[in-house]
Every structure is written in C-alpha cells, then in structure tokens.
Write an enzyme that holds these catalytic residues in place. Structure first.
Site, PDB file in Angstrom:
ATOM      1  N   SER A  52       0.837  -1.207   0.000  1.00 36.75           N
ATOM      2  CA  SER A  52       0.000   0.000   0.000  1.00 36.75           C
ATOM      3  C   SER A  52       0.875   1.263   0.000  1.00 36.75           C
ATOM      4  O   SER A  52       1.744   1.371  -0.860  1.00 36.75           O
ATOM      5  CB  SER A  52      -0.948  -0.080   1.202  1.00 36.75           C
ATOM      6  OG  SER A  52      -1.923   0.907   1.133  1.00 36.75           O
ATOM      7  N   ASP A 138      -9.385  -6.093  -4.163  1.00 38.04           N
ATOM      8  CA  ASP A 138      -8.777  -4.878  -3.611  1.00 38.04           C
ATOM      9  C   ASP A 138      -9.501  -3.650  -4.152  1.00 38.04           C
ATOM     10  O   ASP A 138      -9.326  -3.284  -5.319  1.00 38.04           O
ATOM     11  CB  ASP A 138      -7.283  -4.824  -3.969  1.00 38.04           C
ATOM     12  CG  ASP A 138      -6.547  -3.731  -3.200  1.00 38.04           C
ATOM     13  OD1 ASP A 138      -7.189  -2.717  -2.834  1.00 38.04           O
ATOM     14  OD2 ASP A 138      -5.331  -3.883  -2.970  1.00 38.04           O
ATOM     15  N   HIS A 173      -7.119  -5.778   0.260  1.00 36.54           N
ATOM     16  CA  HIS A 173      -5.965  -4.886   0.236  1.00 36.54           C
ATOM     17  C   HIS A 173      -5.049  -5.249   1.399  1.00 36.54           C
ATOM     18  O   HIS A 173      -5.362  -4.927   2.546  1.00 36.54           O
ATOM     19  CB  HIS A 173      -6.487  -3.458   0.372  1.00 36.54           C
ATOM     20  CG  HIS A 173      -5.443  -2.403   0.278  1.00 36.54           C
ATOM     21  ND1 HIS A 173      -4.749  -2.153  -0.893  1.00 36.54           N
ATOM     22  CD2 HIS A 173      -4.973  -1.513   1.190  1.00 36.54           C
ATOM     23  CE1 HIS A 173      -3.906  -1.150  -0.687  1.00 36.54           C
ATOM     24  NE2 HIS A 173      -4.020  -0.743   0.558  1.00 36.54           N
TER      25      HIS A 173
END
Ligand SMILES: *[C@@H]1O[C@H](CO)[C@@H](O)[C@H](O)[C@H]1NC(C)=O
Ligand SMILES: *[C@@H]1O[C@H](CO)[C@@H](O)[C@H](O)[C@H]1NC(C)=O
Ligand SMILES: *[C@@H]1O[C@H](CO)[C@@H](O)[C@H](O)[C@H]1NC(C)=O
Ligand SMILES: *[C@@H]1O[C@H](CO)[C@@H](O)[C@H](O)[C@H]1NC(C)=O
Length: 342
Positions: A52, A138, A173
């Site tokens: 991320s 995601d 995610h």
C-alpha cells in the site's frame, strides 16, 4: 486528506476487536538498542518491498536509489510519483483508478529529476527484478493501478522477464501470507491476509532466486533501533526494527532487504505484529538476509502513520527523490548497516 484518513479510521475502528483476537503484541518485545551495527553486506544485494503506501514508497525508493538496489516486491501499489504531490490525484488515479495514471507526465519528472541528479540513472533498473501483487477484491488500490506500475517498469527499462506478477488471487488490500492474518477476501487491520500464497517467498525468490525453505525466526535476532539523528525524518521517529539472522551476526556475508509497512501498520499502531508476521524473518534466517523495517509513527496530518508518497507533510517537495526526508533517512539506515549506498 480528511477523506483518506477518515476512511482509514473507520476501517481501523471496525477492526479493533479483530486485532485483539490475533494477539496484538507490544512494541518492545526485543531488547532495545540505540546504535545500528555494521554487518558484512554482500555487493549488489539490497532490495525493498512494501504494501500500500509502503508499496508506493518502495517503488519511490527503488527508482530514486536504483544504483544501490537490485529489485523490489510490491503489494497493492502503483507507479513512481503517481500522486505528483496531490492528494486528489492520489485518491482518484492512484487508488480508486477512476482515470488512468498519466505516465507520460510522470516520465517528464523522472527525466528532470535524473538530469538534476535527484535520482539515479534509470538505466540501473535494467538489472532489477520485481514481484507485483494485487488481489481481485482490492477496492483500496485497484488492480488497474498496479497494472500501470507494470507498464511503467517496462517503460523504465525493466525487461519483461524480470517482472513476475500475480493478479489472480481473490484477496483484499493487504500483504499476503499463506499462514497468518485475516480471511483472504477481507480488507481490515492488520492488512495481512492469509491467502494460500507465500508473499515473502514470492518477493525474495523473484529478486534473489534459489530461496531455501524457511526456518523459525529467533526472537533475540529482532533488534530495536532508535530512528534518531540522520535515521529520522518527518514522521520517521521512535523505534525501527532490524532482523539480523544469527549467521549475519557472526560475520557471514549477507544480503539486505528493506520492508516498508502500509498505513496503520507501523509499530505505533500494531506493535510488532507486522514486523513479526509477514513471513520475512523466517526466510531471512535460512537465507542470510538482514531484514530492516523502518517505521513511520502517527501524527498531525498523518494520523494513519503512512510513508510519504503524496507530500503528506506538505513541506517536502522532494519526497519522491533522494533529497526527500524519509528517503534520506532510509538511505542512512542502509549505509549504517553496511550497504554501499550511492
Ligand atoms: C516495554 O515498554 C513498557 C511501556 O513502555 C515498559 O514499561 C517496559 O519496561 C518495556 N519492557 C522492556 C523489556 O523494555
Ligand atoms: C508539497 O507541498 C508544498 C506545500 O503545499 C508545496 O509547496 C510543494 O510544491 C509540494 N510539493 C510537491 C512535489 O507537490
Ligand atoms: C497466484 O497465486 C495463486 C495462489 O498461490 C496461484 O494459484 C496462482 O496460480 C498464481 N497466479 C499466477 C499468475 O502466478
Ligand atoms: C549519519 O550519522 C552517523 C552517526 O552520527 C554518521 O556516522 C554518518 O556519517 C551520518 N551519515 C550521513 C550521511 O550524514
């Protein structure tokens, strides 16, 4: 900024109960140490990974310091300089994927940075190896964004054969493991998901090849160091962590890998949950790899404790190049550990 932070805060609060169940551990499990030791770091062995915001930062560090590195593993993140200093661009193009990332405009910044010596020559990237991961569930950083990183890597000269991708797993995610974390399809703290895919192995085997089976990590080999002086920068304060395998402590020639945590994954929020459970230390122990985990702490304007890939502090115009505060701090940590940093 608020939208982003609020989103993170909501997810975080909703997930606190869950975090409790997976044994949140205190940040000072290992013995504190103020000074980093120098080790016998092998030539051409430094690499990075991240998830991320930490993934965006890993790409940033990889491109800026390409001469010092040999590869990267990226979970759920997009192109270099994607946000171009704008939170709106970050949210709309680099996360939600509402519009394509403007790779041509970014390329002109890359060319400019290179001519000013603010990043290494991108020609160094030709030898880099990369692993890219994005889950089909995601919705935080869309797959299309990660696909565009693959495109940018090729534009920057990384041969297609050096780029290994996995875009097929039905995950949320997160950093991906095959033995720890949330149900695969979820997106929730600690953003480590158990998906029947050994992310740590994928990253290290793509970059280095011939990765041996993991060994148990040794608690005493996880060392806490203070991110002070030139190891420190905007929001990079408090403790950092480095896992030094027993062999490396004895002076054996070792490789060096840096892992950048995502938002809400720093030790000020998760303790050592991230540092201990993403699966890296086990492969470090069996493969003579030192793992360093620089940490970003939470603060005003950065409540989720994210590495800076947007101009978070609104004061660091160089956040994406070698003059950036966090970038320099990480480079200094690597040099202190014994890596050759250009
Ligand atoms: C860990 O931190 C707590 C609170 O900060 C402190 O009371 C304790 O002494 C620390 N333990 C070690 C082993 O450093
Ligand atoms: C970062 O933010 C500052 C303050 O708003 C601004 O002056 C600067 O241009 C920004 N830098 C980048 C690269 O966007
Ligand atoms: C991605 O990982 C999954 C889970 O291990 C595997 O089944 C799949 O074949 C992989 N896909 C690619 C393209 O490697
Ligand atoms: C960082 O600080 C250490 C210790 O104070 C010093 O030895 C080193 O030269 C510094 N590095 C840079 C690049 O300033």
């Amino acid at each position: 900024m608020n939208k982003l932070i609020t989103l993170f805060a909501v997810v975080f609060l909703a997930a606190v109960t869950f975090a409790g169940r997976i044994e949140l551990r205190g940040p000072n499990k290992s013995s504190p140490l103020t000074k980093l030791n120098k080790y016998n770091i092998a030539q051409d062995s430094v690499s990075v990974s991240g998830v991320s915001a930490g993934g965006f930062f890993a790409v940033q560090f990889q491109v800026a310091y390409s001469k010092s590195l040999v590869g990267a593993g990226i979970f759920a993140a997009g192109p270099y300089y994607c946000a171009q200093g704008s939170l709106m661009t970050a949210e709309e193009q680099c996360m939600a994927g509402f519009a394509n990332v403007d790779l041509n405009t970014i390329q002109s910044t890359i060319t400019q940075y290179q001519s000013q010596g603010l990043i290494d020559s991108t020609s160094n990237l030709a030898r880099h190896k990369v692993f890219l991961y994005s889950g089909t569930f995601d919705y935080t950083v869309k797959q299309s964004v990660v696909q565009q990183l693959a495109t940018q890597y090729q534009q920057l000269g990384i041969p297609q054969k050096n780029i290994v991708t996995n875009f097929t797993v039905a995950s949320g995610h997160a950093w991906i493991t095959n033995n720890y974390g949330s149900l695969c399809y979820l997106t929730m703290t600690p953003y480590i998901n158990n998906c029947n895919l050994d992310g740590a192995y994928q990253v290290l085997n793509t970059i280095y090849g011939y990765i041996k089976p993991k060994k148990e990590a040794i608690a005493a080999n996880l060392i806490t160091f203070e991110q002070t002086g030139n190891f420190s920068a905007n929001y990079m304060t408090g403790n950092g962590y480095v896992y030094v395998p027993s062999s490396c402590q004895r002076g054996v020639s070792c490789r060096l890998h840096v892992v950048f945590h995502g938002c809400e994954q720093g030790a000020s929020i998760l303790g050592t949950t991230f540092v201990e459970n993403i699966g890296m230390n086990e492969y470090a122990e069996s493969n003579n790899i030192i793992m360093v985990y620089p940490q970003v702490t939470t603060g005003l304007l950065n409540e989720a404790g994210c590495f800076d890939w947007i101009n978070f502090s609104y004061t660091d115009s160089n956040y994406a190049n070698k003059q950036g505060g966090q970038m320099k701090a990480v480079a200094n940590i690597l040099a202190a550990l014994g890596a050759k940093v250009y």
